[in-house]
Design an enzyme around this catalytic site. Structure first.
Site, PDB file in Angstrom:
ATOM      1  N   ASN A  11       2.290   0.116 -13.837  1.00 40.92           N
ATOM      2  CA  ASN A  11       2.338  -1.058 -14.127  1.00 40.92           C
ATOM      3  C   ASN A  11       0.891  -1.082 -15.443  1.00 40.92           C
ATOM      4  O   ASN A  11      -0.318  -0.925 -14.498  1.00 40.92           O
ATOM      5  CB  ASN A  11       2.285  -1.549 -13.064  1.00 40.92           C
ATOM      6  CG  ASN A  11       1.858  -2.755 -12.804  1.00 40.92           C
ATOM      7  OD1 ASN A  11       1.440  -3.304 -14.118  1.00 40.92           O
ATOM      8  ND2 ASN A  11       1.724  -3.609 -11.847  1.00 40.92           N
ATOM      9  N   TRP A  12       0.677  -1.634 -16.314  1.00 41.75           N
ATOM     10  CA  TRP A  12      -0.057  -1.347 -16.807  1.00 41.75           C
ATOM     11  C   TRP A  12      -1.274  -3.181 -16.743  1.00 41.75           C
ATOM     12  O   TRP A  12      -2.210  -3.158 -17.246  1.00 41.75           O
ATOM     13  CB  TRP A  12      -0.344  -1.261 -18.179  1.00 41.75           C
ATOM     14  CG  TRP A  12      -0.083   0.142 -18.820  1.00 41.75           C
ATOM     15  CD1 TRP A  12      -0.161   0.990 -18.067  1.00 41.75           C
ATOM     16  CD2 TRP A  12       0.056   0.507 -20.646  1.00 41.75           C
ATOM     17  NE1 TRP A  12       0.211   1.996 -18.911  1.00 41.75           N
ATOM     18  CE2 TRP A  12       0.221   2.221 -19.711  1.00 41.75           C
ATOM     19  CE3 TRP A  12      -0.133   0.076 -21.611  1.00 41.75           C
ATOM     20  CZ2 TRP A  12       0.258   2.512 -21.176  1.00 41.75           C
ATOM     21  CZ3 TRP A  12       0.755   0.912 -22.387  1.00 41.75           C
ATOM     22  CH2 TRP A  12       1.023   2.372 -22.529  1.00 41.75           C
ATOM     23  N   LYS A  13      -0.462  -3.507 -16.301  1.00 37.60           N
ATOM     24  CA  LYS A  13      -0.755  -4.959 -15.965  1.00 37.60           C
ATOM     25  C   LYS A  13      -1.548  -5.135 -17.245  1.00 37.60           C
ATOM     26  O   LYS A  13      -0.728  -6.032 -17.897  1.00 37.60           O
ATOM     27  CB  LYS A  13      -2.331  -4.986 -14.887  1.00 37.60           C
ATOM     28  CG  LYS A  13      -1.425  -4.123 -13.494  1.00 37.60           C
ATOM     29  CD  LYS A  13      -2.651  -4.139 -12.180  1.00 37.60           C
ATOM     30  CE  LYS A  13      -1.656  -3.285 -10.939  1.00 37.60           C
ATOM     31  NZ  LYS A  13      -2.391  -3.475  -9.964  1.00 37.60           N
ATOM     32  N   HIS A 100       5.086  -9.086  -8.362  1.00 36.28           N
ATOM     33  CA  HIS A 100       4.207  -8.508  -7.643  1.00 36.28           C
ATOM     34  C   HIS A 100       2.958  -9.222  -6.957  1.00 36.28           C
ATOM     35  O   HIS A 100       3.138 -10.138  -6.819  1.00 36.28           O
ATOM     36  CB  HIS A 100       3.284  -7.226  -9.041  1.00 36.28           C
ATOM     37  CG  HIS A 100       2.114  -7.040  -9.046  1.00 36.28           C
ATOM     38  ND1 HIS A 100       1.358  -6.801  -8.680  1.00 36.28           N
ATOM     39  CD2 HIS A 100       2.763  -5.105  -8.952  1.00 36.28           C
ATOM     40  CE1 HIS A 100       0.208  -5.345  -8.239  1.00 36.28           C
ATOM     41  NE2 HIS A 100       0.960  -4.508  -8.447  1.00 36.28           N
ATOM     42  N   GLU A 102       0.504  -9.784  -7.150  1.00 34.95           N
ATOM     43  CA  GLU A 102      -0.350 -10.005  -8.056  1.00 34.95           C
ATOM     44  C   GLU A 102      -0.125 -11.432  -8.303  1.00 34.95           C
ATOM     45  O   GLU A 102      -0.914 -12.464  -8.541  1.00 34.95           O
ATOM     46  CB  GLU A 102      -1.122  -9.002  -9.279  1.00 34.95           C
ATOM     47  CG  GLU A 102      -2.153  -7.706  -8.577  1.00 34.95           C
ATOM     48  CD  GLU A 102      -2.386  -7.105  -9.459  1.00 34.95           C
ATOM     49  OE1 GLU A 102      -1.774  -7.366 -10.494  1.00 34.95           O
ATOM     50  OE2 GLU A 102      -3.187  -5.679  -9.505  1.00 34.95           O
ATOM     51  N   GLU A 175       4.906  -1.838  -1.565  1.00 35.39           N
ATOM     52  CA  GLU A 175       3.329  -1.831  -2.058  1.00 35.39           C
ATOM     53  C   GLU A 175       2.237  -2.502  -0.896  1.00 35.39           C
ATOM     54  O   GLU A 175       1.890  -4.556  -1.575  1.00 35.39           O
ATOM     55  CB  GLU A 175       3.014  -2.789  -3.781  1.00 35.39           C
ATOM     56  CG  GLU A 175       3.832  -1.786  -4.745  1.00 35.39           C
ATOM     57  CD  GLU A 175       3.279  -2.094  -6.048  1.00 35.39           C
ATOM     58  OE1 GLU A 175       2.598  -1.262  -6.739  1.00 35.39           O
ATOM     59  OE2 GLU A 175       3.196  -3.246  -6.689  1.00 35.39           O
ATOM     60  N   GLY A 181      -5.190  -1.176  -6.131  1.00 36.27           N
ATOM     61  CA  GLY A 181      -6.393  -0.817  -6.741  1.00 36.27           C
ATOM     62  C   GLY A 181      -7.463  -0.636  -5.696  1.00 36.27           C
ATOM     63  O   GLY A 181      -8.986  -1.125  -6.177  1.00 36.27           O
ATOM     64  N   SER A 221      -2.878   2.680  -4.986  1.00 37.46           N
ATOM     65  CA  SER A 221      -3.818   3.725  -5.324  1.00 37.46           C
ATOM     66  C   SER A 221      -2.817   5.078  -5.401  1.00 37.46           C
ATOM     67  O   SER A 221      -3.131   5.896  -4.540  1.00 37.46           O
ATOM     68  CB  SER A 221      -4.685   3.863  -4.137  1.00 37.46           C
ATOM     69  OG  SER A 221      -5.533   2.848  -3.934  1.00 37.46           O
ATOM     70  N   GLY A 242      -0.419   2.017 -10.517  1.00 39.34           N
ATOM     71  CA  GLY A 242      -1.091   0.469 -11.159  1.00 39.34           C
ATOM     72  C   GLY A 242      -2.620   2.035 -12.431  1.00 39.34           C
ATOM     73  O   GLY A 242      -2.692   2.688 -13.287  1.00 39.34           O
ATOM     74  N   GLY A 243      -3.760   2.104 -11.839  1.00 43.43           N
ATOM     75  CA  GLY A 243      -5.040   2.190 -12.084  1.00 43.43           C
ATOM     76  C   GLY A 243      -4.584   3.450 -12.561  1.00 43.43           C
ATOM     77  O   GLY A 243      -5.092   3.696 -14.769  1.00 43.43           O
TER      78      GLY A 243
END
Ligand code: PGA
Length: 257
Positions: A11-13, A100, A102, A175, A181, A221, A242-243
């Site tokens: 997921n590149w957000k 998600h 966010e 999640e 993150g 993470s 993500g990251g």
């Protein structure tokens, strides 16, 4: 609904340009991850402006698929800033994320709206990763299970009312919000416990086979260092990253785990 498969998703957000995306998939191809395995999927969810044909082809050459980070419950109309599930499908996109944390945290996504989005996505033939997870205070006050149950309610009721096609993949990403993150990954035991709870909860409303067939991904993470121990657990069927999905070298290592 499709049988249970392994899925590694990135997921590149709100990160990366179309140029970055092309470079990313060409690095992945050079790094050698072009293996196609019918029992596993690798999907990247980039920003919507990276979903066009040229990037789809670059992704395909690297044995990846692309997905949208959200879809709306209506196909068209006065819904500024939203994406249409049927148009995504039409332009060659087969995946979407829904719910998600966010979206829930910053954009007012609720259990009701996730259900409406899910329903439209299934009807449009998209594969879906439906995200759920508790906050730290929900976990610490002993409310984790009731929060997960409430988040799963639209998932099971929509799936019952609207069964996906046989080859359609509709899965869950667990999640925990406190792990996203933060570098505080859930332990494999914590992930397994939550995934088992999710599968048991699904089995109360879906058929035994459907709950067994639902892939449950872990997110929060995930890194090349911790992914193998998470994936070793029997109810952890993949990862939503993500990251660490932003760097091809790291993501390739995660995919090869
Ligand atoms: P993270 O994000 O891997 O950077 O923790 C996961 C996610 O938000 O899906």
């Amino acid at each position: 609904m499709s049988h249970r498969i392994k899925i590694i998703a990135g997921n590149w957000k709100l990160n990366g340009t179309p140029e970055d995306a092309i470079e990313y998939f060409s690095s992945i191809s050079k790094l050698g991850s072009t293996t196609k395995n019918t029992n596993s999927k690798k999907v990247i969810f980039p920003v919507a402006y990276c979903l066009h044909k040229e990037i789809q082809t670059a992704a395909k050459n690297a044995a990846f698929e692309l997905g949208a980070q959200n879809v709306h419950w209506e196909d068209k109309g006065a819904y500024t800033g939203e994406l249409s599930a049927s148009v995504l499908k039409k332009i060659g996109i087969n995946w979407c994320l829904i719910g998600h944390s966010e979206r829930r945290q910053y954009f007012g996504e609720t259990n009701e709206s996730t259900g409406k989005r899910l329903s439209r996505a299934i009807q449009s033939g998209l594969n879906v990763i439906f995200c759920i997870g508790e906050t730290l205070s929900e976990r610490e006050t002993g409310n984790m299970n009731s929060v997960l149950e409430a988040q799963l309610l639209p998932f099971s009721s929509i799936l019952k009312a609207n069964p996906p096609a046989l080859n359609q993949i509709v899965c869950i990403a667990y999640e925990p919000v406190w792990a996203i993150g933060t570098g505080k990954t859930a332990t494999p035991e914590q992930a397994e416990e939550a995934h088992q709870f999710i599968r048991n909860t699904l089995s109360l409303s879906l058929s035994n086979q459907d709950s067994k067939n639902t892939s449950i991904l872990y997110g929060g993470s995930v890194t090349p260092e911790n992914v193998a121990s998470l994936l070793n657990k029997p109810n952890v069927d993949g990862a939503l990253v993500g990251g660490a999905s932003l760097k091809p070298e790291q993501f390739i290592q995660i995919c090869s785990a």
